[in-house]
Write a protein that holds these residues in place. Structure first.
Motif, PDB file in Angstrom:
ATOM      1  N   UNK A  64       0.793  -1.229   0.000  1.00  0.00           N
ATOM      2  CA  UNK A  64       0.000   0.000   0.000  1.00  0.00           C
ATOM      3  C   UNK A  64       0.827   1.282   0.000  1.00  0.00           C
ATOM      4  N   UNK A  65       2.146   1.144  -0.053  1.00  0.00           N
ATOM      5  CA  UNK A  65       3.009   2.327  -0.131  1.00  0.00           C
ATOM      6  C   UNK A  65       4.221   1.966  -0.985  1.00  0.00           C
ATOM      7  N   UNK A  66       4.909   2.988  -1.441  1.00  0.00           N
ATOM      8  CA  UNK A  66       6.123   2.797  -2.242  1.00  0.00           C
ATOM      9  C   UNK A  66       7.253   3.586  -1.605  1.00  0.00           C
ATOM     10  N   UNK A 102      21.962   9.446  -2.648  1.00  0.00           N
ATOM     11  CA  UNK A 102      21.114   8.270  -2.819  1.00  0.00           C
ATOM     12  C   UNK A 102      20.536   7.723  -1.535  1.00  0.00           C
ATOM     13  N   UNK A 103      20.730   8.423  -0.415  1.00  0.00           N
ATOM     14  CA  UNK A 103      20.293   7.889   0.873  1.00  0.00           C
ATOM     15  C   UNK A 103      19.338   8.834   1.599  1.00  0.00           C
ATOM     16  N   UNK A 104      18.512   9.527   0.831  1.00  0.00           N
ATOM     17  CA  UNK A 104      17.387  10.307   1.354  1.00  0.00           C
ATOM     18  C   UNK A 104      16.149   9.699   0.705  1.00  0.00           C
ATOM     19  N   UNK A 105      15.312   9.070   1.515  1.00  0.00           N
ATOM     20  CA  UNK A 105      14.198   8.274   0.990  1.00  0.00           C
ATOM     21  C   UNK A 105      12.858   8.755   1.520  1.00  0.00           C
ATOM     22  N   UNK A 106      11.852   8.601   0.685  1.00  0.00           N
ATOM     23  CA  UNK A 106      10.475   8.913   1.073  1.00  0.00           C
ATOM     24  C   UNK A 106       9.604   7.684   0.884  1.00  0.00           C
ATOM     25  N   UNK A 107       8.667   7.482   1.792  1.00  0.00           N
ATOM     26  CA  UNK A 107       7.616   6.481   1.611  1.00  0.00           C
ATOM     27  C   UNK A 107       6.370   7.237   1.193  1.00  0.00           C
ATOM     28  N   UNK A 108       5.747   6.797   0.116  1.00  0.00           N
ATOM     29  CA  UNK A 108       4.602   7.500  -0.457  1.00  0.00           C
ATOM     30  C   UNK A 108       3.404   6.560  -0.502  1.00  0.00           C
ATOM     31  N   UNK A 109       2.278   7.068  -0.034  1.00  0.00           N
ATOM     32  CA  UNK A 109       1.032   6.308  -0.050  1.00  0.00           C
ATOM     33  C   UNK A 109      -0.066   7.187  -0.626  1.00  0.00           C
ATOM     34  N   UNK A 110      -0.705   6.704  -1.653  1.00  0.00           N
ATOM     35  CA  UNK A 110      -1.790   7.448  -2.311  1.00  0.00           C
ATOM     36  C   UNK A 110      -1.364   8.871  -2.639  1.00  0.00           C
ATOM     37  N   UNK A 134       4.126   8.767   9.377  1.00  0.00           N
ATOM     38  CA  UNK A 134       2.825   9.348   9.723  1.00  0.00           C
ATOM     39  C   UNK A 134       2.029   8.361  10.585  1.00  0.00           C
ATOM     40  N   UNK A 135       1.353   8.863  11.605  1.00  0.00           N
ATOM     41  CA  UNK A 135       0.652   8.015  12.576  1.00  0.00           C
ATOM     42  C   UNK A 135      -0.298   7.017  11.911  1.00  0.00           C
ATOM     43  N   UNK A 136      -1.055   7.449  10.904  1.00  0.00           N
ATOM     44  CA  UNK A 136      -2.048   6.560  10.285  1.00  0.00           C
ATOM     45  C   UNK A 136      -1.426   5.470   9.419  1.00  0.00           C
ATOM     46  N   UNK A 137      -0.105   5.551   9.181  1.00  0.00           N
ATOM     47  CA  UNK A 137       0.566   4.559   8.332  1.00  0.00           C
ATOM     48  C   UNK A 137       1.511   3.649   9.110  1.00  0.00           C
ATOM     49  N   UNK A 138       1.578   3.803  10.414  1.00  0.00           N
ATOM     50  CA  UNK A 138       2.559   3.047  11.207  1.00  0.00           C
ATOM     51  C   UNK A 138       2.285   1.552  11.243  1.00  0.00           C
ATOM     52  N   UNK A 139       1.048   1.141  11.088  1.00  0.00           N
ATOM     53  CA  UNK A 139       0.733  -0.291  11.139  1.00  0.00           C
ATOM     54  C   UNK A 139       0.985  -0.995   9.800  1.00  0.00           C
ATOM     55  N   UNK A 140       1.455  -0.265   8.816  1.00  0.00           N
ATOM     56  CA  UNK A 140       1.673  -0.843   7.485  1.00  0.00           C
ATOM     57  C   UNK A 140       3.102  -1.338   7.280  1.00  0.00           C
ATOM     58  N   UNK A 141       3.966  -1.129   8.265  1.00  0.00           N
ATOM     59  CA  UNK A 141       5.356  -1.544   8.117  1.00  0.00           C
ATOM     60  C   UNK A 141       6.221  -0.550   7.374  1.00  0.00           C
ATOM     61  N   UNK A 142       5.787   0.705   7.321  1.00  0.00           N
ATOM     62  CA  UNK A 142       6.526   1.735   6.591  1.00  0.00           C
ATOM     63  C   UNK A 142       7.911   1.953   7.202  1.00  0.00           C
ATOM     64  N   UNK A 143       7.982   2.057   8.533  1.00  0.00           N
ATOM     65  CA  UNK A 143       9.260   2.302   9.191  1.00  0.00           C
ATOM     66  C   UNK A 143      10.263   1.186   8.919  1.00  0.00           C
ATOM     67  N   UNK A 193      10.244  -0.937   6.439  1.00  0.00           N
ATOM     68  CA  UNK A 193      10.602  -0.949   5.018  1.00  0.00           C
ATOM     69  C   UNK A 193      11.618   0.153   4.699  1.00  0.00           C
ATOM     70  N   UNK A 194      11.437   1.341   5.287  1.00  0.00           N
ATOM     71  CA  UNK A 194      12.406   2.419   5.092  1.00  0.00           C
ATOM     72  C   UNK A 194      13.777   2.026   5.634  1.00  0.00           C
ATOM     73  N   UNK A 195      13.796   1.423   6.820  1.00  0.00           N
ATOM     74  CA  UNK A 195      15.065   0.999   7.410  1.00  0.00           C
ATOM     75  C   UNK A 195      15.753  -0.053   6.537  1.00  0.00           C
ATOM     76  N   UNK A 196      15.020  -1.078   6.146  1.00  0.00           N
ATOM     77  CA  UNK A 196      15.603  -2.140   5.317  1.00  0.00           C
ATOM     78  C   UNK A 196      16.149  -1.582   4.013  1.00  0.00           C
ATOM     79  N   UNK A 197      15.371  -0.716   3.384  1.00  0.00           N
ATOM     80  CA  UNK A 197      15.775  -0.126   2.106  1.00  0.00           C
ATOM     81  C   UNK A 197      17.014   0.756   2.284  1.00  0.00           C
TER      82      UNK A 197
END
Length: 199
Positions: free
Chosen positions: A17-19, A60-68, A96-105, A107-111
């Motif tokens: 649900x996010x990229x 190359x090490x500044x990343x954003x997670x984008x949802x909708x 963002x608080x509403x996206x914390x249950x999606x594994x965004x953090x 995924x950002x760390x792993x990436x």
């Protein structure tokens, strides 16, 4: 054929649900608002901020997670010297608080860690909660002799070697070594912080 493509897209969208992508200039305002929401207005006075002020993040090490179409997460890594040893400083990581249950953090760390290793970096340091970051391989095992400019909690200074032995003998003050921000970007960033936000 068209229906099949739409179905495939929907399945991919449901599964992820996010990229995660490289941070863009258009992300700056959303990133700053997200960091304010997560860390408060005093975030600019924290010890690690002194290592970032006036510096560009590592290439190359500044990343954003984008949802909708919205930025819902951010992480950046910065060049530092860990008592003379080249390393990266990770932070801030914010979701963002509403996206914390999606594994965004996670995924950002792993990436971010995979990208840092692929670019030949040998070690990453951060200031954060040990129980959260332990799952990504961070510990205080080799950071006990390192210091930050300003006050910090010793048990929150963590490191992870991307190459075995990279932090052996790390001792002294962590200092910024990254490229300075171009004057125009630095002044624009300061102006963006001074613009009053709507209540």
């Amino acid at each position: 054929m068209t229906a099949l493509r739409k179905t495939t897209t929907a399945l991919i969208s449901d599964a992820a649900p996010f990229a995660i992508r490289a941070e863009r200039a258009s992300d700056v305002a959303a990133r700053e608002a997200l960091l304010d929401a997560c860390f408060g207005d005093n975030r600019h006075t924290r010890s690690c901020q002194r290592l970032r002020d006036g510096r560009a993040p590592a290439e190359g090490l500044a990343l954003s997670a984008v949802r909708q179409g919205r930025v819902v997460g951010t992480v950046r890594l910065w060049h530092v010297s860990a008592g003379g040893i080249p390393a990266l400083m990770l932070g801030p990581l914010a979701v963002e608080a509403s996206s914390r249950q999606l594994g965004v953090g996670a995924a950002l760390m792993d990436h971010a860690l995979a990208a840092a290793k692929a670019r030949g970096h040998r070690a990453v340091i951060l200031l954060g909660d040990a129980p959260y970051y332990a799952r990504f391989g961070f510990s205080a095992a080799k950071t006990g002799e390192l210091s930050l400019p300003g006050a910090f909690e010793r048990d929150r200074l963590l490191g992870r070697e991307l190459c075995e032995g990279a932090l052996d003998g790390a001792w002294g003050m962590i200092a910024p070594t990254g490229a300075p921000l171009p004057k125009t970007k630095a002044s624009r960033a300061r102006k963006a912080l001074l613009v009053p936000r709507a209540a």
